[in-house]
Structures are given as structure tokens and as C-alpha cells.
Write a protein that holds these residues in place. Structure first.
Motif: not given
Lengths: 157, 222, 199
Positions: C141, C143-144, C147-148, C151, C154-155, C182
């Protein structure tokens, strides 16, 4: 396996082949092969445009070799973007080197192979700055794929 | 500064958003598509999933196919992502950017379908996924051939009369969108839509329809 | 230059015909996944034929799209076939009890120092090594979530570049850190998603 009773007419055989889900990828591949074969005849008309954006320059004497684009950190350098007027700080990212990168570049002649590893450089300029929306789409794709895999993996049956 | 060279197909541009080299825009045509995609995305956010009922013939028995909250949440997320990707593809002003959003639509479609546990649906999702994967070859191939032969990816330049885009690149682009959006391959979609969860599943159809309308516009204008 | 480009295209077109014909002929689904992964290389080859810095930058999104789809499809395949068997016996040697913490720390530290794409790969290898040695129950969990966050970072970096380009430096560093997270997160998944009890 689906039933294959009787021979049927030619049309019913064709429609049976098309309706089988397992043949879907094959059908698409056949279509693509056909287009490619036709396209191969137009190859001589595909002329390479010499006037490209972000051209590659090779300077074998530099320790940043394939990625040497000139400039010093926190200053700008010349970059051939599509719309330079949209990126007022064009070239700054290209010229930037992290301290670690600077150190390796000063002491070995082989940094060019690893410059993509560090923030800064021409690739980062394109990926983050001038074509930033591409990378936004790309990370979103990765994020979505990750969510799919994680959902399938974690769901209890 | 930015002006569309051809306005006969899509009408004059309404407004332009500049992201560096990628200059997105709305015309009358794409704004209409965009609004449609937006409406459907909002619909997905606020609606609850439909529940299917199977009736056993010859008796009074029936089964309701239940949708669990976890599955509903996941599907809604995927449908939302699909809607956003469609919005991105509608307003994109760059060929490579358009192909990226198109493949994002493809992968979110796999996601919407993959949430089910029925084997036939998963099989359809798998076969469809294979097509979506190999479709990236014509999709990116087309962008690459366009870049190599014309020296630009921006639609603002490509739509001009001075630049001739090779026919093979156009065909590749259409073929790629066909693979990602699955428009002509309704076999797989029929299998897919036999699963419950209406508004989310319908997002698959809406996105591929809109993608097709957009790619037709791009190919004709180029 | 022009002849070289046409020759290159010819080679790729031939490979397309061969590769996709193999896909038509192949019946086994697992082999199909492998073949599609192979076919994706052809898209990258077409982009690489442009041979500019721009092409090099476009290869990255192309590659990522291929990998993401492969990840999703293989997970669908695993679920469809019901392949959730845990390997019964795994490699176990003495160094795997004593070394993981320090080696993983060193690799992650060096990866963070490098930052960016290959920094992420180095850090990811450190995490993989740690998980192989210590097991990976309950950590998925994280890593989930990671990952968010990557993201979102990056935005944020993207909007820095668009809205306040004079702060480009922060944009570069944030994006560099995001790609580190990432890639490290993705790398550390190698071999851990085999299903079973570990949620």
C-alpha cells in the motif's frame, strides 16, 4: 473453444471468424500488416526534413558529449524550440548541472552517458519545460496503469 | 499570434491555451466535443451504478448482480480518468500529445472493464488490451513519421498548406485510434457491456466516439 | 541522410510485417503478451529514426506507455487465469539476513544523490533487495501512496513551468525528485506482485 459445426457458407465462416474474441488481435494485426505493405511502396516519397527542432550536435571533446549544448548553470543557452516565445526561460534547464554532475563531468570524460540521470540537461528541458504536457499525460498513464494493477492485485476474492 | 490556417472544417478558434511547445486550442467543433465529454464526465461523478437482474426462465427465480462499493469506487475513478483523457485529446494541439491522450483512453478502458470478476468479461478485457497495446505502434509511428518528414508536431504548422503530411502517417494515425478506441471492434465491446455498471461502461463508448470524431478532424485538416 | 532514413523505415516496416504476422499466428495468450511487448519496440524504433534530441525525449513517454499497458494487461491475465500461487521455496543465504538494511540504505542513498531517472532505478534496486530478503507483506500500500505523491509532484512542477517560469529551478528539482520516487516505486514492484495473502 467455440463450436465449429458444419461448414456453412463462405460468409458465415467469415463472420464466425470475426466474431470470435480470440481472433481480435489477429484481425487488427492483419489490418496493420496490409497498411504497412501498401505504405512500403510510398517509402521513397518519405523524405527526411533536414530542418528539425532540437537538433542533435556531437562534440567528442566535451565530457558531456552527446548532451553538450553549451551554457553555464543559471545562465541560458540556445535551444531551438517550436515556440520560444511561450517559454521565456528557455535554455536555463538545458544549461543547469547539479553539483554532483559538475563534479563527475570535471573528473571523468564519460558523464554524457549518464546525464539523463540528473536534473538538468536538454532532455529535461524538453520533458519538463517545452513539452511538459506530454509528461503530464505520461505520468497519468502510468498512474492509471498502476491503479489497475494494484486494484486487481489487492482485491479479495 | 496563433491562427488556424483552415477554418472551413472546424470553424474559427475560440481560444488558445499555450503550454510551451504544445499549444492547445478550442474551435467550434472541438469545443462541442469537449462539452459533450465534460457533461459525460460530470454524469459519471454524480451517478450511481446500474444493477442488472438475471431472470431464470421457467420459474420465479432471479439473481441480482451486485456491485460492491470497492468496485464502484474503482470504476468511477477509471471512468473519471477516461473522461479527463478524452478532454485532453479533444483540446490537444499537438500530434504526439494527442496520441498520448489516446493511449490513456485505451488503458483506462481496460481498467473500467478489468474491475469485473466474470471470466468472459476479463477475457474480453484481455483481448482488447492486447489490441490496445499493439495499437501504440501505428499511433506513435504516425507521430514519428510526421515529425521526421515535416520537422514539426504542432497542428498549427501541420494544418497549413505549405506542409504536406504523408498519407501513410495519416492512415497510421487513424489505425492507431481504431485500436485504442476499439470503434470498429464491437465484438469485444458487446462482451464488455454484458457486465453491470452502466454509466461507467458507457464511458468506453463515449470516449471512443469522441476520439474518432477528433481524429477525423485532424486527418482532414492535415 | 535521406537515404538512411528511408532504409531505416524499410527495416522497421519489414519488422512490423514479421512481428505482427507472428501475432496473427500465435494462439497462446501468454506468448501473445510477450510478442506485443516486442512489437512496442518498433514504435520506439520509428521515433528513434528521427534522430534529434526531441526524438530522444519522446521515447520516454512511448516507453512508459508500453510498460504501463503491459503491467495492466499482465495483471488482467493473472486474474483471468487465477495464477496466484506463491513460490514454495525461495533462495535463502546468509548474506540475506545480515546485509539488507545497510545495502538497501547505501543504494537508496546513492540513488537519491543521483536523482532523476537512473537514480530512481538505483534506489529501486535497493528496495527490491530489501524486500526479497525481508519479505514484503503489508508494504504494498505504501507504494500506491508513493505513486500518487509522485504524480502530484510532477503536476506541481508542470504548473511551475507554465505559470511562474522564473522559478524553473524548483520545477526541475521537484520533477527530478518525482521521477526518482516514481521509478524507485515501479522498480521495487518487480517480483513482488505475485498475488496471495500479502495485501
Amino acid at each position: 473453444m467455440k463450436r465449429r459445426e458444419g461448414r456453412g457458407t463462405r460468409i458465415s465462416r467469415i463472420s464466425r471468424t470475426i466474431s470470435e474474441l480470440e481472433n481480435l488481435a489477429g484481425l487488427y494485426a492483419v489490418l496493420f500488416i496490409a497498411v504497412t505493405l501498401i505504405g512500403a511502396f510510398t517509402l521513397p516519397s518519405l523524405l527526411y526534413q533536414e530542418d528539425q527542432l532540437y537538433p542533435k550536435t556531437i562534440d567528442t571533446n566535451s565530457s558531456l558529449n552527446p548532451y553538450e549544448r553549451g551554457g553555464t548553470p543559471f545562465n541560458t543557452t540556445e535551444v531551438r524550440a517550436q515556440y520560444p516565445e511561450n517559454s521565456p526561460y528557455l535554455g536555463y534547464v538545458t544549461a543547469y548541472l547539479t553539483p554532483v554532475t559538475r563534479f563527475i563531468a570535471d573528473h571523468t570524460p564519460y558523464l554524457g552517458t549518464t546525464i539523463v540521470a540528473h536534473p538538468g540537461g536538454i532532455i529535461d528541458e524538453i520533458l519538463y519545460n517545452t513539452r511538459g504536457l506530454d509528461t503530464v499525460a505520461e505520468t497519468s498513464i502510468l498512474f492509471v496503469a498502476f491503479a489497475i494493477a494494484a486494484h486487481l492485485f489487492r482485491r479479495e476474492d | 499570434m496563433f491562427e488556424l490556417p483552415v477554418t472551413t472544417i472546424e470553424g474559427p478558434e475560440i481560444f488558445v491555451i499555450e503550454f510551451g511547445d504544445i499549444v492547445n486550442y478550442f474551435t467550434v467543433y472541438t469545443a462541442a466535443l469537449f462539452t459533450f465529454a465534460l457533461l459525460f464526465t460530470i454524469l459519471v461523478i454524480i451517478s450511481r451504478p446500474e444493477r442488472q437482474v438475471d431472470i431464470a426462465f421457467g420459474g420465479d427465480a432471479f439473481y441480482t448482480k451486485d456491485v460492491t462499493p470497492a468496485q464502484m469506487k474503482f470504476q468511477r475513478f477509471m471512468a473519471l480518468a477516461c473522461g479527463l483523457a478524452t478532454l485532453g485529446a479533444m483540446m490537444s494541439g499537438d500530434v504526439f500529445n494527442f496520441t498520448l491522450f489516446t493511449s490513456m483512453v485505451g488503458i483506462t478502458n481496460i481498467g473500467i472493464v478489468a474491475a469485473y470478476k466474470y471470466k468472459h468479461v476479463l477475457n474480453a478485457a484481455f483481448q482488447y488490451g492486447i489490441v490496445a497495446m499493439i495499437a501504440t505502434v501505428p499511433l506513435f509511428g504516425s507521430a514519428a513519421i510526421i515529425l521526421a518528414t515535416t520537422g514539426t508536431l504542432s497542428m498549427w504548422e501541420l494544418f497549413g498548406s505549405t506542409i504536406a503530411v504523408p498519407l501513410i502517417a495519416k492512415i497510421f494515425l487513424v489505425l492507431g485510434v481504431m485500436g485504442e478506441g476499439m470503434a470498429p471492434f464491437y465484438v469485444a465491446k458487446a462482451e464488455i457491456t454484458r457486465a453491470p455498471g452502466a454509466p461507467y461502461v458507457l464511458m468506453i463508448h463515449v470516449s471512443s466516439l469522441l476520439l474518432f470524431l477528433r481524429v477525423v478532424e485532424i486527418v482532414i485538416s492535415m | 541522410m535521406e537515404e538512411i532514413y528511408i532504409l531505416g523505415l524499410l527495416a522497421v516496416f519489414l519488422s512490423i510485417v514479421i512481428g505482427f504476422w507472428a501475432l496473427v499466428k500465435e494462439e497462446d495468450d501468454l506468448h501473445r503478451i510477450l510478442l506485443t511487448d516486442l512489437a512496442e519496440i518498433l514504435a520506439l524504433a520509428l521515433i528513434a529514426l528521427v534522430a534529434t534530441d526531441l526524438a530522444e525525449a519522446l521515447i520516454l513517454p512511448g516507453l512508459v506507455v508500453g510498460i504501463s499497458e503491459l503491467m495492466a494487461i499482465s495483471e488482467v491475465f493473472l486474474v483471468r487465469e487465477g495464477l496466484t500461487r506463491q513460490p514454495e521455496r525461495m533462495l535463502h543465504i546468509e548474506v540475506m539476513d545480515s546485509a539488507p538494511a545497510i545495502l538497501a540504505l547505501a543504494l537508496i542513498g546513492y540513488g537519491v544523490l543521483l536523482s532523476g531517472f537512473s537514480g530512481g532505478a538505483v534506489a529501486g534496486i535497493g528496495v527490491i533487495f530489501y524486500f526479497i530478503c525481508k519479505g514484503h507483506d503489508e508494504r504494498f500500500a505504501i507504494f500506491e501512496v508513493l505513486s500518487g505523491y509522485a504524480w502530484v509532484m510532477w503536476i506541481v512542477a508542470f504548473f511551475i513551468f507554465v505559470l511562474v517560469p522564473q522559478y524553473w529551478f524548483f520545477g526541475v528539482l521537484i520533477a527530478g525528485a518525482a521521477i526518482l520516487l516514481k521509478v524507485a516505486g515501479k522498480m521495487s514492484l518487480v517480483g513482488t506482485m505475485r498475488g496471495g495473502a500479502n495485501v
